[in-house]
Scaffold this motif. Sequence first.
Motif: not given
Length: 95
Positions: A3-4, A10, A55
Amino acid sequence: MIWNLEPGWLMMAVATVAVLAFFFGAALDAIMRDDGFGPTGNMLLFTLGFFLAVLLANSWGISLRDLKLAVAWGLGGAFATVSLLALIKAGVGRV
């Protein structure tokens, strides 16, 4: 970790994993034939399993700064996802 990433990086990561997953999915389809999910289905399962494993590792606090470790987690999750769902499909088919 994932998520960074910036949105562009991404999208590149998802595209790269999806393209490689399609090659794995096509090869697995040639091996499994009717027991598999087709090249596209295998690709979707590989991609989903890859990112779910990454994740999951992040949620457990495992630092995936090293790309080799992140890829190892991702590939492990991808193959585990496809294997588990193929096992379930085979079990349902026997009933």
